[in-house]
Write a protein that holds these residues in place. Structure first.
Motif, PDB file in Angstrom:
ATOM      1  N   LEU A 120      12.212   6.160   4.192  1.00  0.00           N
ATOM      2  CA  LEU A 120      11.753   5.410   3.045  1.00  0.00           C
ATOM      3  C   LEU A 120      12.930   4.930   2.198  1.00  0.00           C
ATOM      4  O   LEU A 120      13.771   5.743   1.821  1.00  0.00           O
ATOM      5  CB  LEU A 120      10.913   6.344   2.161  1.00  0.00           C
TER       6      LEU A 120
ATOM      7  N   THR B 220      -2.714   6.170   2.663  1.00  0.00           N
ATOM      8  CA  THR B 220      -2.995   4.920   1.938  1.00  0.00           C
ATOM      9  C   THR B 220      -3.196   3.735   2.883  1.00  0.00           C
ATOM     10  O   THR B 220      -3.396   2.609   2.434  1.00  0.00           O
ATOM     11  CB  THR B 220      -1.822   4.574   1.003  1.00  0.00           C
TER      12      THR B 220
ATOM     13  N   PRO C 188       9.095   1.513   3.955  1.00  0.00           N
ATOM     14  CA  PRO C 188       9.255   2.327   5.169  1.00  0.00           C
ATOM     15  C   PRO C 188       9.968   1.504   6.252  1.00  0.00           C
ATOM     16  O   PRO C 188       9.597   0.366   6.507  1.00  0.00           O
ATOM     17  CB  PRO C 188       7.814   2.618   5.611  1.00  0.00           C
TER      18      PRO C 188
ATOM     19  N   TRP D  14      -0.808  10.333   9.263  1.00  0.00           N
ATOM     20  CA  TRP D  14      -0.547  11.042   7.999  1.00  0.00           C
ATOM     21  C   TRP D  14      -0.437  10.105   6.792  1.00  0.00           C
ATOM     22  O   TRP D  14      -0.312  10.569   5.667  1.00  0.00           O
ATOM     23  CB  TRP D  14       0.726  11.877   8.139  1.00  0.00           C
ATOM     24  N   CYS D  15      -0.444   8.827   7.034  1.00  0.00           N
ATOM     25  CA  CYS D  15      -0.338   7.881   5.928  1.00  0.00           C
ATOM     26  C   CYS D  15      -1.730   7.646   5.334  1.00  0.00           C
ATOM     27  O   CYS D  15      -2.535   6.900   5.885  1.00  0.00           O
ATOM     28  CB  CYS D  15       0.260   6.559   6.415  1.00  0.00           C
TER      29      CYS D  15
ATOM     30  N   ALA E  77      -0.911   2.317   4.540  1.00  0.00           N
ATOM     31  CA  ALA E  77       0.264   1.423   4.534  1.00  0.00           C
ATOM     32  C   ALA E  77       0.751   1.215   5.966  1.00  0.00           C
ATOM     33  O   ALA E  77       1.361   0.202   6.273  1.00  0.00           O
ATOM     34  CB  ALA E  77       1.375   2.025   3.677  1.00  0.00           C
ATOM     35  N   LEU E  78       0.493   2.204   6.822  1.00  0.00           N
ATOM     36  CA  LEU E  78       0.863   2.100   8.240  1.00  0.00           C
ATOM     37  C   LEU E  78      -0.420   2.047   9.062  1.00  0.00           C
ATOM     38  O   LEU E  78      -1.275   2.931   8.923  1.00  0.00           O
ATOM     39  CB  LEU E  78       1.688   3.318   8.677  1.00  0.00           C
TER      40      LEU E  78
ATOM     41  N   LYS F 237       0.813  -1.228   0.000  1.00  0.00           N
ATOM     42  CA  LYS F 237       0.000   0.000   0.000  1.00  0.00           C
ATOM     43  C   LYS F 237       0.840   1.269   0.000  1.00  0.00           C
ATOM     44  O   LYS F 237       0.321   2.361  -0.198  1.00  0.00           O
ATOM     45  CB  LYS F 237      -0.927   0.000   1.221  1.00  0.00           C
ATOM     46  N   CYS F 238       2.137   1.149   0.253  1.00  0.00           N
ATOM     47  CA  CYS F 238       2.979   2.354   0.315  1.00  0.00           C
ATOM     48  C   CYS F 238       3.258   2.874  -1.092  1.00  0.00           C
ATOM     49  O   CYS F 238       3.689   2.132  -1.960  1.00  0.00           O
ATOM     50  CB  CYS F 238       4.296   2.034   1.032  1.00  0.00           C
ATOM     51  N   ASN F 239       2.984   4.189  -1.292  1.00  0.00           N
ATOM     52  CA  ASN F 239       3.234   4.781  -2.618  1.00  0.00           C
ATOM     53  C   ASN F 239       4.458   5.693  -2.616  1.00  0.00           C
ATOM     54  O   ASN F 239       4.716   6.398  -3.582  1.00  0.00           O
ATOM     55  CB  ASN F 239       1.995   5.547  -3.109  1.00  0.00           C
ATOM     56  N   GLY F 240       5.202   5.699  -1.506  1.00  0.00           N
ATOM     57  CA  GLY F 240       6.453   6.471  -1.461  1.00  0.00           C
ATOM     58  C   GLY F 240       6.270   7.960  -1.305  1.00  0.00           C
ATOM     59  O   GLY F 240       7.187   8.732  -1.602  1.00  0.00           O
ATOM     60  N   CYS F 241       5.110   8.419  -0.792  1.00  0.00           N
ATOM     61  CA  CYS F 241       4.840   9.869  -0.735  1.00  0.00           C
ATOM     62  C   CYS F 241       5.721  10.599   0.280  1.00  0.00           C
ATOM     63  O   CYS F 241       5.907  11.792   0.201  1.00  0.00           O
ATOM     64  CB  CYS F 241       3.372  10.109  -0.405  1.00  0.00           C
ATOM     65  N   ARG F 242       6.238   9.921   1.274  1.00  0.00           N
ATOM     66  CA  ARG F 242       7.153  10.450   2.300  1.00  0.00           C
ATOM     67  C   ARG F 242       6.472  11.395   3.305  1.00  0.00           C
ATOM     68  O   ARG F 242       7.152  12.126   4.026  1.00  0.00           O
ATOM     69  CB  ARG F 242       8.362  11.139   1.652  1.00  0.00           C
ATOM     70  N   ALA F 243       5.135  11.381   3.342  1.00  0.00           N
ATOM     71  CA  ALA F 243       4.434  12.198   4.342  1.00  0.00           C
ATOM     72  C   ALA F 243       4.843  11.769   5.750  1.00  0.00           C
ATOM     73  O   ALA F 243       4.955  12.593   6.662  1.00  0.00           O
ATOM     74  CB  ALA F 243       2.923  12.054   4.163  1.00  0.00           C
ATOM     75  N   CYS F 244       5.079  10.473   5.930  1.00  0.00           N
ATOM     76  CA  CYS F 244       5.465   9.965   7.266  1.00  0.00           C
ATOM     77  C   CYS F 244       6.799  10.580   7.702  1.00  0.00           C
ATOM     78  O   CYS F 244       6.962  10.970   8.860  1.00  0.00           O
ATOM     79  CB  CYS F 244       5.552   8.440   7.241  1.00  0.00           C
TER      80      CYS F 244
HETATM   81  S1  SF4 Z   1       3.038   8.120   4.405  1.00  0.00           S
HETATM   82 FE1  SF4 Z   1       2.427   5.976   4.018  1.00  0.00          FE
HETATM   83  S2  SF4 Z   1       2.321   5.832   1.782  1.00  0.00           S
HETATM   84 FE2  SF4 Z   1       3.481   7.684   2.256  1.00  0.00          FE
HETATM   85  S3  SF4 Z   1       5.623   6.998   2.238  1.00  0.00           S
HETATM   86 FE3  SF4 Z   1       4.919   6.878   4.354  1.00  0.00          FE
HETATM   87  S4  SF4 Z   1       4.223   4.746   4.579  1.00  0.00           S
HETATM   88 FE4  SF4 Z   1       4.362   5.142   2.398  1.00  0.00          FE
END
Ligand code: SF4
Ligand code: SF4
Length: 178
Positions: free
Chosen positions: A49, A128, A60, A125-126, A130-131, A17-24
């Protein structure tokens, strides 16, 4: 030793589910800035990431315990045909790499589950999912744990040696007296 109830906090990571957005990374570094939320710098984040968009790899990884010395060997994982970086899943701040070290001081970083917050901010903040966050209670033997000061001191001793740290403390205490 007596038994005590311990709250176990866990963050489940769903790589698919992680799209690499780096919000985390952004929210973690911002939450731990001094003063809080005054800046963001992924290098200060307790979650990082591993990100290779061309190979569709988004991984992550949370900062865990500090490793004073690097391992003798290396791990390499291949999952669903994707080959991850050597040590890609390792959570330690370690002398072999720069990840999970405070950029100015070089001191190790460790995820504290956003102490004081109801739910870890990286999870909030994730977008999607993924977390995801899980909490449960376990019965464990009571044990004495090193506090933050001891962990910090241990890292300083590893970096500079005990004698240098003791000399610095002696100098500090003399200057305070004077
Ligand atoms: S916020 Fe969620 S979807 Fe975005 S990079 Fe981090 S783990 Fe991946
Ligand atoms: S739980 Fe908090 S401290 Fe840990 S990585 Fe997520 S935002 Fe950072």
């Amino acid at each position: 030793m007596s038994k005590v109830k311990k709250k176990v906090k866990a963050i489940k990571i769903d790589l698919d589910k992680c799209n690499g957005c780096r919000a985390c990374e952004m929210i973690c570094s911002s939450f731990h800035a001094t003063p809080k939320y005054s800046s963001n710098n992924p290098a200060r984040s307790r979650i990082r990431l591993i990100r290779e968009p061309l190979r569709d790899i988004y991984l992550p990884v949370y900062a865990g315990e500090n490793a004073a010395a690097e391992c003798m060997g290396r791990d390499k994982y291949v999952i669903d045909g994707k080959e991850y970086d050597e040590c890609g899943f390792c959570r330690a701040a370690c002398p072999s790499r720069d990840i999970f070290k405070e950029p100015d001081s070089g001191l190790p970083l460790k995820c504290d589950m956003c102490e004081g917050e109801e739910k870890p901010l990286c999870v909030q903040w994730c977008l999607t999912d993924a977390l995801t966050y899980e909490e449960r209670e376990e019965e464990v033997e009571e044990e004495e744990k090193p506090d933050e000061l001891e962990i910090g001191l241990e890292a300083l001793v590893d970096k500079y040696g005990l004698q240098k740290i003791m000399d610095a403390i002696a100098r500090k205490s003399m200057s305070k007296k004077g």
